[in-house]
Design an enzyme around this catalytic site. Sequence first.
Site, PDB file in Angstrom:
ATOM      1  N   ASP A 141     -46.516 -10.927   5.330  1.00 25.93           N
ATOM      2  CA  ASP A 141     -45.392 -11.375   4.505  1.00 25.93           C
ATOM      3  C   ASP A 141     -45.935 -11.776   3.141  1.00 25.93           C
ATOM      4  OD1 ASP A 141     -43.203 -12.531   3.331  1.00 25.93           O
ATOM      5  OD2 ASP A 141     -43.006 -14.170   4.768  1.00 25.93           O
ATOM      6  N   GLU A 152       2.492   1.277   5.535  1.00 27.22           N
ATOM      7  CA  GLU A 152       1.088   1.377   5.957  1.00 27.22           C
ATOM      8  C   GLU A 152       0.387   0.032   5.948  1.00 27.22           C
ATOM      9  OE1 GLU A 152      -2.911   3.936   4.839  1.00 27.22           O
ATOM     10  OE2 GLU A 152      -0.998   4.476   3.938  1.00 27.22           O
ATOM     11  N   LYS A 190       0.849  -1.194   0.000  1.00 24.49           N
ATOM     12  CA  LYS A 190       0.000   0.000   0.000  1.00 24.49           C
ATOM     13  C   LYS A 190       0.884   1.243   0.000  1.00 24.49           C
ATOM     14  CE  LYS A 190      -4.043   2.090   2.100  1.00 24.49           C
ATOM     15  NZ  LYS A 190      -3.599   3.443   1.793  1.00 24.49           N
TER      16      LYS A 190
END
Length: 778
Positions: A616, A344, A202
Site C-alpha cells: 500500500d 411511464e 416523463k
Amino acid sequence: MSRPAGSKRTPALTKYRDKRSFTATPEPSGKKGSKAGYSFVIQEHRARSHHFDFRLEMDGVLVSWAVPKGIPEDPETKGLAVHVEDHPLEYGRFEGEIPKGNYGAGTVKIWDNGTWEPKGRTWRGDYEKGKLKFYLHGTRLHGEYLIVRTEEPNWVLRKLSDAAPTKGASKLAKETPHFIPFQLAKVVPAVPAGPDWIHEIKLDGYRIQVIKAGGKVTIYTRNGHDWTNKFAALAKQVGKLSPKDFILDGEAVVFDAKGKTSFGLLQAAVGVRSRKQAGIEVGFVAFDLLHFDGFNLRPLPLAERLKWLDKLPLSDTGTIRRSKYWSEDAGADLFREACRLELEGIISKKLSQPYGPDLREWTKSKCRPRQEFVVCGYLPPKSSLPAFASLLLGTVENSKLVPRGKVGTGFTEDRRREVLAQLEPLRTNEPAFKVDERGVVWVQPRLVAEVEYAEITRDGSVRQASFIALREDKGARDVHLEGIQRARADAKGVKVHAITISHPERVVYPADGITKFQVAEYFERVGDLMMPFLKDRPLALLRAPSGVGGELFFQKSFNKGQPTNVFGKTLADGTETIFVKDVRGLVSLAQFGVIELHPWGAKYPQADKPDVLIWDLDPDAEVSWDEVKGAAFLLRDFLRTRGLEALVKTSGGKGLHIQLPLKPMYGWDVLKEFTKQVSAAVAAFNPPKFTTVISKSRRKGKIFIDYLRNGRGATCIAPWGLRARPRAPISMPVDWDDLATVTPAGFTIEEPPQMPQEWKDFTAQRITKAHLKELGLA
C-alpha cells in the site's frame, strides 16, 4: 503535421482525409466550417496506445493534439501534447468504434467539451509563435491553461490556475451553437424530496436537441444523429421561437386523443416504422435551454437556465410548449398520479446543478419497469402467429452480451411483419450467447427494442414482457440493465438480486445523496468482477448502519442474524471468520449496512498460506500524485526484474495498491518478511521520499510503503471495493499503461466497472528460494 493557425497550410483537412477511408470508418469526412466558433472537445481514445485527443476550434477546424498522459489538472504537472492533423468540426460530436485496420483503430468517447477563450487580443500571433494562453469552460475542466511548442510536433500543455477570465469578461463564454452530449437520468427506487428538486412528467417520445445557428435549425438525437429531415416541419416551427441562436433540450412527441404522449403515433408520424402517416402533428416539449444568443448557459444552475428559457415565447400548452414542473415535495404525489393515469413515470432534477453528460443528477421514477434491450435473435412462429414467436433479448454488461429472456407479446400482426423485415438482413450463424432454446434464428445485435415488463427474475430474465417499439435513436452498445430495473418493489422494500433491501431510500452518503439501494445495486453490478477476489476468503467488513457520517465499525463474524448467503467458518486455531460464495451474498451485505469489504490474502482451505501480497503506497499530504505513481512504477520494476509481474489498483483514497498474485507455498511469517524487505529495498532508492516506518512523525513529506497488510488476519480493500468516504470512491483496478492517465480524483460508484486486460489475464506466480535468498530470508 498541421501548421499553426494563420500560417501557410495545406488545403483544409487534406491530411485528415488522406489518412482515412470513409467507407470503412464511421468518422465524419467533414468540411471546413465557419471561422466564428470557440468550441473545444477532449476525446478519450483507446487505440493501440491509450491517450486523450485535445481539440480547439480555430478558423473552422479542430486544431488537435494527442495527449498521452491525460490533460493536466494540477499546475505542477506538465503534459506532452503531440500536434496532429486538423479535424473537421463534426469530429467534436464523434463517439464510436474505429474498425481494426483503419488509422486510429479503437474506441473514441467524448471525455469533456465546452468552449475555450483565448487570453489577450494578440492570441493568434502568439499561437503562430508557438505559445497560447487560454481558458477552458467545460463540463469537467475549468481554468486557465497554457500550451507551448517545443519542437514540432511536440508541445507542452499545463494548467496555470483555476482562475476565470477577469477585467469585465463575461462568465458565460461566447460560442457558436454545436451539439452537446445529453445529460441523462438514472433510475431510482424512490422519488427524491427537498427544496432543491423539481419534478416533471416523463414523456414517451424521442429526446432531441434543437440547435439554431445562423438562421439554420438542426435536430439531433441523443446519439448525435442528424434527424432534421425526419422532423422538418417541427424544425421550421421551433426555429420561429427567436431570431437569435439557441440550443433547446427537449422531447419530440405526439399527443393522442386523451392528451397522453404516444410513441407509436410518433414513429408513424416520422416514418420510422414504415411510410409516414399524414395528418399526425409532431410536437415539441422543451425543458432546458443550453445556449442563447452566443452564451453558453450550461455552467449555470438549472434554476438560472429556466429563467433564460422564459425569454422564449413558450407556454405549457400547444404543439410547441415548455415542460410543466412541480417543485419541492410534490414529487411523491405527482408520481402516484402519473401511475394512476398509466403514464411511464416522472423525472426529477436538482435546481442547483449545471448541465453536463457526466453529472447524472437527474433521476427517473418509473411506474412499471421499462427499458431498452438489444435484439439478438428470434424464435420461428408457432400456430397462427405470423413472422416470429418471440424476440431474444440481451444487454451489454462489462463489454459482453448477457441474455435477458424474450418478449412475445405487444405486437400486432403487421408490426410482427415489419420487425421481421428489419431482422432478416441481419441474420447470422454466430450465437450472441448460450440459451436453452431450439430453433433460434440469430441476428447481428444491432436493433434496440423498448420493452415493458413485470420484473427481472433471479436468473436475470424479464418476466411478463411486452414489446413497445424499436428505438432507432439509441445504439446497441449503450444498452445496459438499469439499476432499479434489476429490483422489484414489494411491501418491505425493493429486491436486488433476490435480496430484499429495506428502506432503499435511506441516504448512506449524505454529501452525495447516494442511497442504500444504490450501494446494493453497485455490489450487484460489480459482483461478477469481484467474486474471484472475494470468494472463499475470510472477510473484514466495515459497516455503516447510519450512513458514512455515523458510527463505523469493523466486523469479522456474525453471532446472530446472518445475512443471506454469508457463511461462518472456524479456523483450526479457533478464529471465527465469515465469507461469501456468490453475488447474492455480496448484495445481502449491503442490506446489513456493509460499505467496505476487506478480504484476507489467503483463502480456504489454505488460510495460512497467502496467495496474494499487497503493498500500500500511502503518501503524506505534501506528496504529489505524480510521485505516488512514480513509486508504483518503481516497485513494479523492482519485482519485474526478478520475474514477478504485479497488478495495480487505486486505493479509493490518496494512494495506490500493488498486488502480487501467488501460488500458496509459504506461510504468513515468511511472506510478510518478504514484503518488508522488498519495501526496504525500494525505499533505499530514494530515502528522502520513501519510508517503511508507520510512525506519522517519520512520514512527513514521504510515501509510506506499507507492507503490514500481509500478516495473518490483516486485510486490504477488495478490487472494485467501495470506500466509506465522501464521493463514494472505489478501489479500481487499472492496467499499468493506463495508470499515467489516472488523476488524484480516482474513481467513484458512478464509474462503469471495467476489467483491465492485465487483471483479466493474471497468473499466480512462485516466490522462489532465490527470491528469498536475495533478500536475506533463506
